[in-house]
Scaffold this motif. Sequence first.
Motif, PDB file in Angstrom:
ATOM      1  N   THR A 181       0.833  -1.212   0.000  1.00 29.47           N
ATOM      2  CA  THR A 181       0.000   0.000   0.000  1.00 29.47           C
ATOM      3  C   THR A 181       0.863   1.256   0.000  1.00 29.47           C
ATOM      4  OG1 THR A 181      -0.177   0.068   2.433  1.00 29.47           O
ATOM      5  CG2 THR A 181      -1.858  -1.190   1.226  1.00 29.47           C
ATOM      6  N   VAL A 215      -6.161   7.094  -0.078  1.00 28.49           N
ATOM      7  CA  VAL A 215      -6.997   5.911   0.188  1.00 28.49           C
ATOM      8  C   VAL A 215      -6.107   4.688   0.396  1.00 28.49           C
ATOM      9  CG1 VAL A 215      -8.680   4.329  -0.828  1.00 28.49           C
ATOM     10  CG2 VAL A 215      -9.036   6.798  -0.988  1.00 28.49           C
ATOM     11  N   ILE A 219      -5.771   2.346   3.750  1.00 24.37           N
ATOM     12  CA  ILE A 219      -5.878   0.886   3.776  1.00 24.37           C
ATOM     13  C   ILE A 219      -4.664   0.299   4.486  1.00 24.37           C
ATOM     14  CG2 ILE A 219      -5.896  -1.192   2.334  1.00 24.37           C
ATOM     15  CD1 ILE A 219      -7.466   0.436   0.246  1.00 24.37           C
ATOM     16  N   ALA A 266     -10.249  11.908   2.647  1.00 20.27           N
ATOM     17  CA  ALA A 266     -10.306  10.596   1.997  1.00 20.27           C
ATOM     18  C   ALA A 266      -9.733   9.517   2.897  1.00 20.27           C
ATOM     19  CB  ALA A 266      -9.550  10.637   0.669  1.00 20.27           C
ATOM     20  N   THR A 270     -11.980   6.467   4.542  1.00 20.94           N
ATOM     21  CA  THR A 270     -11.579   5.087   4.254  1.00 20.94           C
ATOM     22  C   THR A 270     -11.373   4.287   5.531  1.00 20.94           C
ATOM     23  OG1 THR A 270     -10.491   5.813   2.210  1.00 20.94           O
ATOM     24  CG2 THR A 270      -9.868   3.651   3.079  1.00 20.94           C
ATOM     25  N   ILE A 274     -13.691   1.033   6.811  1.00 22.98           N
ATOM     26  CA  ILE A 274     -13.124  -0.290   7.065  1.00 22.98           C
ATOM     27  C   ILE A 274     -13.344  -0.722   8.508  1.00 22.98           C
ATOM     28  CG2 ILE A 274     -10.954  -1.582   7.197  1.00 22.98           C
ATOM     29  CD1 ILE A 274      -9.971   0.078   4.814  1.00 22.98           C
TER      30      ILE A 274
END
Length: 474
Positions: A181, A215, A219, A266, A270, A274
């Motif tokens: 990521t 984003v 993650i 953002a 996100t 999650i």
Amino acid sequence: MPAMSTSDRWRLRWHAAKGNLAVVLLVLVVLSLVFMWLGYLGKLDCGGAPYFPDGRSKHWPVGKNELLMPCYSDLQFLWVGRDINNHVFPYIHGGITDDGVLYGGVVEYPVLSGLLMYLGAIGAHTDTQFFMHSALILLPFGILVTVLLGLLVRWWALLWAATPPLILYAFHNWELPVVATAVGAVAVMVFGAQTSPRTGAPRLSLRTSSVIASVLLAIGFCLKLYPGLFVLPLAAYVLTRGTPRDAAALGRRALDRVGAAWVIGAAVVTVVAIQLPFMIGGFDGWKASLSFQGRRKSDVDTNSVWYWGVRHLTGGMNSTYNSIVGVASPLLILASFAVVIYLGVRVWRSGEAYPWIGVSAAMLAGFMLFHKVHSPQYTLWILPFFVLLRVAWPIIALYLLADLSLDLTIFRLFGIYTSGSPMKWWVMGGVQFGVWTHAVLLAILMVAFVRAPLRVRAPKPDGFLERVPATVAV
């Protein structure tokens, strides 16, 4: 023989460039596969029959062949004690006891890592099967990192694909997805800044590419936390529009506050999206993983400068030691963040674009230096920044040497402590060399990373390679 037209020459150069890149990527992927395969075989030595009733191999954690590389891995360790072997869906049904013991499927990792562990346990009935399934899940992420780094820096990606950390740690813990990521966020920013040969404009606007990168970093935060640190320097980069400070062209009104807010927003959205299903499904279990980390002591398992240094000043791991670490560790982490962000501002004020990649790397160095936990596999976190940034070779070589020394001795030290056997001088010496060399180098890198030039290269429309200037969104 007719003269070659300009368009024919352009096509020839373009295809030659693509062919060269294909060769680079092929070599990098093959080498990374070989190194990960060697790591897999080494870790597999801790598994296999016979097994205890809970599926734990009787060869764990020392293995059966006395390999140079310790076969211990956290993947196999986590099989027992977190209800992974019982195939309990993580976080929803569990919690933490007053003694700090997790139960009911709770693992001490962010939710996406816990979910990957659950997926790895599907169909597994032993720790060896769980390890093998987990390795299959991790493998594509390792290849993805190799490919992305190869696209960004070409042969310099060998520092990732063909160095000992990939053998030692690819299948030691759940690091490869989170590294993917972080590297993916950099790749998106580079791709977005590339000039399209059709339009002559960037492929993506700065706001668009930075939101996508944000984003990805969010993650990563839900996998292993540290990529979330990079959202702030990315927002600073967007705030300054990715351009050097120029009083004539970039006044206060020209700062892109809306774009910076989009980057932060953002990431927040996100993370919430999650985390929320787990919070709703089992708030106590979700909170328990956070409580576990908050209660965690800086002991020999955490392998930090706090244990190997401050403990000797306080007379051991007593209440004074725990109080000092509990206060000093977060304060020094926050202070290091403030310092490196300010150093980035100074670079911007000196006439360069805000170095968000360098500042991100420096923040990571500060986090690794001052945090209560410094696991050996964290080398995979910082290794891509050695690839992306022009760090002095002696620093890279010494860091990797110290890492190798630490990995080859720290797990043997755990075994000596557990068995009560006499300490071997080379084991303690290797641990001390690794811990303190890393500490010194991380302190140096907190400054060096910020001003380190980029190695990133991007294709020109004519198919050649050019250095990405400081003003593009990387």
